[in-house]
Design a protein around this motif. Structure first.
Motif, PDB file in Angstrom:
ATOM      1  N   ASP A   1     -26.337  43.418  -6.190  1.00  0.00           N
ATOM      2  CA  ASP A   1     -26.303  41.902  -6.220  1.00  0.00           C
ATOM      3  C   ASP A   1     -27.116  41.593  -4.842  1.00  0.00           C
ATOM      4  O   ASP A   1     -28.207  40.766  -4.754  1.00  0.00           O
ATOM      5  CB  ASP A   1     -25.125  41.266  -6.231  1.00  0.00           C
TER       6      ASP A   1
ATOM      7  N   ASP B   1     -19.734  42.311 -13.997  1.00  0.00           N
ATOM      8  CA  ASP B   1     -20.348  41.906 -12.815  1.00  0.00           C
ATOM      9  C   ASP B   1     -21.103  42.724 -12.030  1.00  0.00           C
ATOM     10  O   ASP B   1     -20.842  44.083 -11.950  1.00  0.00           O
ATOM     11  CB  ASP B   1     -19.379  41.446 -11.701  1.00  0.00           C
ATOM     12  N   LEU B   2     -22.175  42.601 -11.239  1.00  0.00           N
ATOM     13  CA  LEU B   2     -22.985  43.374 -10.480  1.00  0.00           C
ATOM     14  C   LEU B   2     -22.319  43.963  -9.500  1.00  0.00           C
ATOM     15  O   LEU B   2     -21.479  43.378  -8.814  1.00  0.00           O
ATOM     16  CB  LEU B   2     -24.371  42.764 -10.195  1.00  0.00           C
TER      17      LEU B   2
ATOM     18  N   GLU C   1     -21.553  44.812  -5.581  1.00  0.00           N
ATOM     19  CA  GLU C   1     -22.119  44.165  -4.414  1.00  0.00           C
ATOM     20  C   GLU C   1     -23.663  44.402  -3.823  1.00  0.00           C
ATOM     21  O   GLU C   1     -24.327  43.615  -3.425  1.00  0.00           O
ATOM     22  CB  GLU C   1     -21.130  43.860  -3.332  1.00  0.00           C
TER      23      GLU C   1
END
Length: 174
Positions: free
Chosen positions: A97, A91-92, A94
């Motif tokens: 993102d 996942d990227l 935060e």
């Protein structure tokens, strides 16, 4: 105002009045652009523009600074894409993102540039002011009603001749 029916509206008439006032204020601001007519409603029915001709304007060109800014954003976006989307399945972070969301919002702003219309078209066209599905202001400019169309120039010839109509009773017809 929730999906779980946890809220309610007590004064519908007040809300309707406030919405109407806000939309009318926006319509007044648009009126100074010179549009012949402006219709205002919280929502218009499907097909409300049927039978109307749409006037197409030209989007304002980007300035040199804006063009450079857009290219810098595009480069940053591509760099982030290469780094985070090709190298890992994680996942990227935060902050990355969030930055991608900021860049996309800025790209959207470049696409939502002001549009210039021919003043003659503006003088016969109008606009619709309403609320979109997300609750934001929606302005649809550049619609010409049939009765507001420019008259067809008469060149002194018969209108049926100009259209290419041939009357069977006219001389010379077979």
């Amino acid at each position: 105002f929730s999906q779980n029916d946890e809220g309610w509206l007590q004064d519908v008439a007040l809300l309707d009045r406030l919405v109407a006032e806000k939309l009318e204020a926006q319509a007044e601001a648009i009126k100074v652009e010179g549009w012949k007519w402006i219709e205002v409603a919280p929502d218009f029915p499907y097909g409300h523009t049927a039978g109307l001709r749409r006037v197409m304007g030209e989007m304002e060109p980007l300035s040199d600074d804006e063009h450079a800014r857009r290219e810098a954003l595009r480069s940053e976006f591509e760099e982030i894409e290469q780094r985070y989307f090709q190298e890992s399945d994680e996942d990227l972070p935060e902050e990355i993102d969030r930055r991608l969301s900021e860049i996309e919002a800025q790209f959207d702003a470049f696409e939502e540039r002001p549009v210039r219309y021919d003043p003659d078209e503006v003088a016969r066209a109008g606009a619709f002011v309403s609320i979109d599905g997300d609750g934001r202001l929606k302005i649809e400019r550049g619609y010409v009603r049939p009765e507001d169309e420019a008259p067809i120039a008469d060149d002194g010839g018969d209108a049926s001749e100009a259209r290419g109509d041939v009357d069977a009773a006219s001389p010379g017809s077979v």
